[in-house]
Design an enzyme around this catalytic site. Sequence first.
Site, PDB file in Angstrom:
ATOM      1  CG  HIS A  72      46.445  41.791  32.105  1.00 35.07           C
ATOM      2  ND1 HIS A  72      45.253  42.402  32.436  1.00 35.07           N
ATOM      3  CD2 HIS A  72      47.283  42.766  31.677  1.00 35.07           C
ATOM      4  CE1 HIS A  72      45.360  43.698  32.210  1.00 35.07           C
ATOM      5  NE2 HIS A  72      46.571  43.951  31.756  1.00 35.07           N
ATOM      6  CB  THR A 121      49.178  38.882  46.728  1.00 33.63           C
ATOM      7  OG1 THR A 121      49.416  38.518  48.091  1.00 33.63           O
ATOM      8  CG2 THR A 121      49.131  40.402  46.606  1.00 33.63           C
ATOM      9  CE  LYS A 122      52.043  34.467  49.645  1.00 33.27           C
ATOM     10  NZ  LYS A 122      52.812  35.428  49.205  1.00 33.27           N
TER      11      LYS A 122
END
Length: 189
Positions: A72, A121-122
Amino acid sequence: MKRKLINWAKPIVKRLLGMENLNALEALKRKGLKVGTNFNIQEGCIIDGSHSYHIEIGNNVTLAPNVHILAHDASTWNFLEYTKIKNVKIGNRVFIGASSIIMPGVTIGNDVIIGAGSIVTKDIPNNCLYAGNPAKFMMHTDVYIAKEKKKMTAENTFEEEFSEAKDVSMENKELLKQMAAKHGTAYLK
């Protein structure tokens, strides 16, 4: 007084025995975290407790100390009064280095190594080594393993009796240290 001492000592003993993470892991599984076989979670790891049911971890995965896995992102709360939630999936045979952070929405493929301190992040495809902030492709895992294998010799490769788990002697610690200095790297089972 006796009860106070027991309550004070209990978390310390659990941490020393490595039981702290096991109890937390069981609680996360009850909340919906999916974890495969041979999962190794080391000290200080944080798996998003409030959204663990959005996280799936495959077989033969190691989280080195202080890895964080987030599902989250509460950055939108002050503005929208809603939190963004995304699923995270980690494949099989994955090593995530110390103090790395896996961000919400990331899928990590099979046979992946994440370098220590990385911010993922990817998505990361199969058979890749990524490192950095943000994590970037370094090389394919099989290429990295082949390079390391070429560096292994009879002199710089050591069996389990040289490990802390097997109560290694000071003499063997010194030998391991000398070989690491001489060869630039030592390998320990």
